[in-house]
Design a protein around this motif. Structure first.
Motif, PDB file in Angstrom:
ATOM      1  N   HIS A   3       0.820  -1.213   0.000  1.00 49.13           N
ATOM      2  CA  HIS A   3       0.000   0.000   0.000  1.00 49.13           C
ATOM      3  C   HIS A   3       0.854   1.264   0.000  1.00 49.13           C
ATOM      4  O   HIS A   3       0.445   2.283  -0.557  1.00 49.13           O
ATOM      5  CB  HIS A   3      -0.948   0.001   1.202  1.00 49.13           C
ATOM      6  CG  HIS A   3      -2.068  -0.972   1.045  1.00 49.13           C
ATOM      7  ND1 HIS A   3      -3.130  -0.764   0.197  1.00 49.13           N
ATOM      8  CD2 HIS A   3      -2.277  -2.178   1.620  1.00 49.13           C
ATOM      9  CE1 HIS A   3      -3.956  -1.785   0.264  1.00 49.13           C
ATOM     10  NE2 HIS A   3      -3.469  -2.660   1.118  1.00 49.13           N
ATOM     11  N   ALA A   7       0.368   4.289  -2.629  1.00 47.72           N
ATOM     12  CA  ALA A   7       0.157   5.657  -2.151  1.00 47.72           C
ATOM     13  C   ALA A   7       1.233   6.599  -2.701  1.00 47.72           C
ATOM     14  O   ALA A   7       0.922   7.724  -3.110  1.00 47.72           O
ATOM     15  CB  ALA A   7       0.147   5.687  -0.625  1.00 47.72           C
ATOM     16  N   CYS A  10       0.519   7.383  -6.314  1.00 50.06           N
ATOM     17  CA  CYS A  10      -0.603   8.330  -6.404  1.00 50.06           C
ATOM     18  C   CYS A  10      -0.145   9.746  -6.062  1.00 50.06           C
ATOM     19  O   CYS A  10      -0.539  10.707  -6.732  1.00 50.06           O
ATOM     20  CB  CYS A  10      -1.735   7.905  -5.468  1.00 50.06           C
ATOM     21  SG  CYS A  10      -2.638   6.435  -6.003  1.00 50.06           S
ATOM     22  N   GLN A  11       0.686   9.884  -5.048  1.00 51.77           N
ATOM     23  CA  GLN A  11       1.178  11.205  -4.661  1.00 51.77           C
ATOM     24  C   GLN A  11       2.089  11.795  -5.729  1.00 51.77           C
ATOM     25  O   GLN A  11       2.156  13.012  -5.884  1.00 51.77           O
ATOM     26  CB  GLN A  11       1.891  11.137  -3.319  1.00 51.77           C
ATOM     27  CG  GLN A  11       0.916  10.939  -2.178  1.00 51.77           C
ATOM     28  CD  GLN A  11       1.612  10.761  -0.848  1.00 51.77           C
ATOM     29  OE1 GLN A  11       2.632  10.081  -0.747  1.00 51.77           O
ATOM     30  NE2 GLN A  11       1.052  11.371   0.185  1.00 51.77           N
ATOM     31  N   ILE A  36      -9.163   2.721   1.918  1.00 50.69           N
ATOM     32  CA  ILE A  36      -8.299   3.767   1.357  1.00 50.69           C
ATOM     33  C   ILE A  36      -8.845   5.144   1.714  1.00 50.69           C
ATOM     34  O   ILE A  36      -8.103   6.016   2.181  1.00 50.69           O
ATOM     35  CB  ILE A  36      -8.167   3.594  -0.169  1.00 50.69           C
ATOM     36  CG1 ILE A  36      -7.388   2.321  -0.473  1.00 50.69           C
ATOM     37  CG2 ILE A  36      -7.510   4.825  -0.796  1.00 50.69           C
ATOM     38  CD1 ILE A  36      -7.411   1.909  -1.932  1.00 50.69           C
ATOM     39  N   ALA A  39      -8.151   5.851   5.359  1.00 51.67           N
ATOM     40  CA  ALA A  39      -6.757   5.665   5.803  1.00 51.67           C
ATOM     41  C   ALA A  39      -6.617   4.496   6.763  1.00 51.67           C
ATOM     42  O   ALA A  39      -6.066   4.635   7.849  1.00 51.67           O
ATOM     43  CB  ALA A  39      -6.219   6.955   6.416  1.00 51.67           C
ATOM     44  N   TYR A  52      -2.260   5.708   3.535  1.00 53.73           N
ATOM     45  CA  TYR A  52      -3.159   6.695   2.940  1.00 53.73           C
ATOM     46  C   TYR A  52      -3.510   7.840   3.888  1.00 53.73           C
ATOM     47  O   TYR A  52      -4.513   8.509   3.708  1.00 53.73           O
ATOM     48  CB  TYR A  52      -4.428   5.991   2.451  1.00 53.73           C
ATOM     49  CG  TYR A  52      -4.116   4.874   1.479  1.00 53.73           C
ATOM     50  CD1 TYR A  52      -3.765   5.141   0.166  1.00 53.73           C
ATOM     51  CD2 TYR A  52      -4.143   3.543   1.881  1.00 53.73           C
ATOM     52  CE1 TYR A  52      -3.463   4.127  -0.726  1.00 53.73           C
ATOM     53  CE2 TYR A  52      -3.844   2.513   1.002  1.00 53.73           C
ATOM     54  CZ  TYR A  52      -3.504   2.807  -0.295  1.00 53.73           C
ATOM     55  OH  TYR A  52      -3.204   1.800  -1.176  1.00 53.73           O
ATOM     56  N   PHE A  58      -6.938  10.761  -0.036  1.00 56.34           N
ATOM     57  CA  PHE A  58      -7.010   9.882  -1.202  1.00 56.34           C
ATOM     58  C   PHE A  58      -8.473   9.586  -1.503  1.00 56.34           C
ATOM     59  O   PHE A  58      -9.274   9.408  -0.586  1.00 56.34           O
ATOM     60  CB  PHE A  58      -6.284   8.552  -0.941  1.00 56.34           C
ATOM     61  CG  PHE A  58      -4.797   8.674  -0.875  1.00 56.34           C
ATOM     62  CD1 PHE A  58      -4.003   8.410  -1.977  1.00 56.34           C
ATOM     63  CD2 PHE A  58      -4.176   9.054   0.305  1.00 56.34           C
ATOM     64  CE1 PHE A  58      -2.621   8.524  -1.910  1.00 56.34           C
ATOM     65  CE2 PHE A  58      -2.800   9.167   0.384  1.00 56.34           C
ATOM     66  CZ  PHE A  58      -2.023   8.909  -0.727  1.00 56.34           C
ATOM     67  N   TYR A  75      -4.641  10.590  -5.456  1.00 59.62           N
ATOM     68  CA  TYR A  75      -4.292  11.501  -4.376  1.00 59.62           C
ATOM     69  C   TYR A  75      -4.948  12.839  -4.645  1.00 59.62           C
ATOM     70  O   TYR A  75      -4.804  13.415  -5.727  1.00 59.62           O
ATOM     71  CB  TYR A  75      -2.769  11.654  -4.314  1.00 59.62           C
ATOM     72  CG  TYR A  75      -2.307  12.562  -3.209  1.00 59.62           C
ATOM     73  CD1 TYR A  75      -2.458  12.192  -1.882  1.00 59.62           C
ATOM     74  CD2 TYR A  75      -1.705  13.778  -3.490  1.00 59.62           C
ATOM     75  CE1 TYR A  75      -2.027  13.025  -0.860  1.00 59.62           C
ATOM     76  CE2 TYR A  75      -1.267  14.608  -2.481  1.00 59.62           C
ATOM     77  CZ  TYR A  75      -1.432  14.229  -1.163  1.00 59.62           C
ATOM     78  OH  TYR A  75      -1.010  15.049  -0.158  1.00 59.62           O
TER      79      TYR A  75
END
Length: 96
Positions: A3, A7, A10-11, A36, A39, A52, A58, A75
């Motif tokens: 994960h 994450a 995505c960021q 997600i 978090a 997350y 997210f 994100y």
């Protein structure tokens, strides 16, 4: 599944939907979406933060496919996140 890697990806691409995983069960996929958004995934103990964090930074969705349900995340940042503010400013022409 890592994960923290999802994450981080995505960021690195704020606002872009990226795959988290494919699931045979819709119930499992929707549980992943909830985790997600809130978090709840990635932490190995109560003292470790979620991949997350913070909750709400997210977005996640479940997309029905031919062979199951794909979970995707993106994100969206938090109000005090400079990287998100910069990305948003570049999209809307500096009005972040």
């Amino acid at each position: 599944m890592n994960h923290f890697a999802v994450a981080a990806a995505c960021q690195a691409s704020p606002g872009e939907w990226l795959p988290v995983g494919d699931y045979n069960s819709g119930q499992t996929a929707y549980g992943m979406v909830w985790g997600i958004r809130n978090a709840r995934f990635g932490a190995r103990s109560a003292q470790q933060r979620s991949a997350y964090d913070p909750a709400g930074s997210f977005e996640a969705r479940a997309v029905q496919g031919e062979f199951g349900v794909r979970v995707e995340a993106r994100y969206v940042g938090v109000s005090n996140d400079a990287a998100w503010a910069d990305a948003l400013a570049s999209v809307v022409g500096g009005a972040a």
